[in-house]
Design an enzyme around this catalytic site. Structure first.
Site, PDB file in Angstrom:
ATOM      1  N   ASP A  33      26.460  60.905 -74.779  1.00  0.00           N
ATOM      2  CA  ASP A  33      25.544  60.959 -73.631  1.00  0.00           C
ATOM      3  C   ASP A  33      24.192  60.293 -73.882  1.00  0.00           C
ATOM      4  O   ASP A  33      23.265  60.465 -73.073  1.00  0.00           O
ATOM      5  CB  ASP A  33      25.352  62.403 -73.174  1.00  0.00           C
ATOM      6  CG  ASP A  33      26.485  62.851 -72.250  1.00  0.00           C
ATOM      7  OD1 ASP A  33      27.116  61.979 -71.622  1.00  0.00           O
ATOM      8  OD2 ASP A  33      26.734  64.063 -72.160  1.00  0.00           O
ATOM      9  N   ASP A  66      32.826  61.215 -67.881  1.00  0.00           N
ATOM     10  CA  ASP A  66      31.369  61.114 -67.732  1.00  0.00           C
ATOM     11  C   ASP A  66      30.822  59.862 -68.422  1.00  0.00           C
ATOM     12  O   ASP A  66      29.813  59.293 -68.013  1.00  0.00           O
ATOM     13  CB  ASP A  66      30.649  62.325 -68.348  1.00  0.00           C
ATOM     14  CG  ASP A  66      31.373  63.637 -68.165  1.00  0.00           C
ATOM     15  OD1 ASP A  66      32.619  63.620 -68.050  1.00  0.00           O
ATOM     16  OD2 ASP A  66      30.712  64.680 -68.147  1.00  0.00           O
TER      17      ASP A  66
HETATM   18  N1  GLY Z   1      28.216  65.340 -68.538  1.00  0.00           N
HETATM   19  C1  GLY Z   1      28.509  66.711 -68.333  1.00  0.00           C
HETATM   20  C2  GLY Z   1      28.472  67.160 -66.924  1.00  0.00           C
HETATM   21  O1  GLY Z   1      28.571  66.395 -66.000  1.00  0.00           O
HETATM   22  O2  GLY Z   1      28.355  68.346 -66.730  1.00  0.00           O
END
Ligand code: GLY
Length: 370
Positions: A92, A149
């Site tokens: 992330d 994601d």
């Molecule tokens: N990237 C984690 C979420 O969307 O909760």
């Protein structure tokens, strides 16, 4: 929503975020519950880029220095996380460094933003598994997991290729996108959250439900990351396969929306009657749909722009905190992780960010953070 309506919402957002600067101060917000007070998480947490991203966005839209001043130090603060061992950063870093270091460099030309952004891109590229062609998700024992994601993190790699001229970054991004196109996007346009691979051989094992209801369900935020992520990947590559994937995901998403156009947390559960909404999924999808509308032929624009308008109008009129000046968030009724019974019916900082981003696009903002 006509131009005057959109401009009025942007003005309200400007006052709201000015107030949030005082209320949030130096916190790294993720969730606000019924009391409307944002929590304060450590900057290693995946959501730490969204509050500074909201500040940079507002600076870019308004030119007001108070937004820039509040956003300025965040890239250095987040860079500290690379210096800790064990490092808690993971896939992330795109969510964390695109709306801080990279956007700071894009807007101001400041060299530290460039340096820190490339540090994050190198870190993300280092998580690539060439046997399975995926960017590894999270840390810990699941060496072969990758998640949808991450389609929103790979713009960090496309950006790194743009600024360095080195195509390796974009090669990794494309391979990851192709893996998700092959295994995560279903024929009907819905997507799963997690793909599990053998990290040694790279062999695909199975899809997993993750933050969704089940491996075969359609977690709405995952679907919104996919919609926006594949639209972005088309914008960066010009490869029509990604545009078609984004359209297919959008068609499923739009068809699955309830009457008020704001998604439930998963589209595919036995009964939606008592299931919570996830306004963050609506905000992310709306912002992605507005970009998608710019990428398709003129005759198709209204399909995607129309859906985005309907979602944003509903969020604005039913799910926003305009009447509650002490509430530190912009939207309510987000759902973080329903299967883990965590952060249900709350405000989520990324919901706030993508709502403001989408409204900025409707007001003519053309720079892109993702
Ligand atoms: N990237 C984690 C979420 O969307 O909760």
């Amino acid at each position: 929503m006509d131009a005057a309506y959109c401009s009025d919402v942007m003005k309200r957002l400007e006052s709201k975020v000015e107030r949030m600067i005082v209320q949030i101060g130096g916190k790294s917000p993720h969730v606000a519950r019924e009391d409307g007070i944002y929590d304060d998480l450590k900057p290693d947490w995946w959501t730490s880029g969204f509050w500074p991203g909201l500040l940079w966005l507002m600076y870019d839209v308004t030119g007001k220095d108070l937004f820039k001043n509040a956003a300025w130090g965040w890239d250095a603060r987040l860079e500290e996380c690379f210096r800790r061992y064990p490092c808690e950063l993971h896939h992330d870093v795109g969510f964390q460094f695109l709306p801080t270091a990279v956007i700071k460099h894009k807007i101001t030309g400041e060299q530290e933003g460039l340096r820190i952004g490339l540090e994050a891109a190198n870190f993300l590229a280092g998580r690539f598994n060439p046997a399975g062609n995926f960017i590894r998700a999270w840390n810990g024992s699941h060496l072969g997991w990758a998640i949808i994601d991450c389609m929103m993190n790979i713009p960090l790699l496309f950006w790194a290729t743009e600024v360095t001229g080195d195509p390796r970054y974009k090669h990794i991004a494309i391979r990851h996108a192709d893996t998700f196109l092959q295994y995560a996007v279903r024929d009907d346009g819905s997507v799963c959250h997690i793909l599990s691979f053998d990290p040694e051989s790279g062999e695909f094992i199975e899809p997993l439900g993750g933050q969704g209801y089940s491996p075969t369900s359609a977690w709405s935020r995952g679907n919104s990351w996919a919609l926006y992520g594949f639209a972005n990947t088309y914008r960066y590559t010009g490869d029509i396969r990604y545009l078609n994937a984004a359209k297919r995901i959008a068609h499923y998403f739009i068809a699955a929306l309830p009457e008020d156009h704001v998604p439930h947390w998963d589209f595919r559960v036995e009964s939606l009657e008592s299931e919570e909404r996830d306004t963050s999924a609506g905000a992310i999808a709306a912002s992605g749909l507005l970009d998608l509308a710019e990428l398709v032929p003129a005759a198709e624009k209204r399909i995607y722009a129309g859906a985005a308008h309907r979602m944003l109008q509903s969020l604005t009129e039913t799910y926003a905190t305009w009447e509650k000046p002490d509430h530190q968030a912009i939207l309510v009724e987000g759902t973080g992780h329903k299967p883990a019974k965590s952060n249900i019916n709350v405000s989520l900082i990324y919901g706030d960010y993508y709502y403001a981003e989408a409204m900025a696009k409707l007001n003519g903002w053309t720079r892109r953070i993702f």
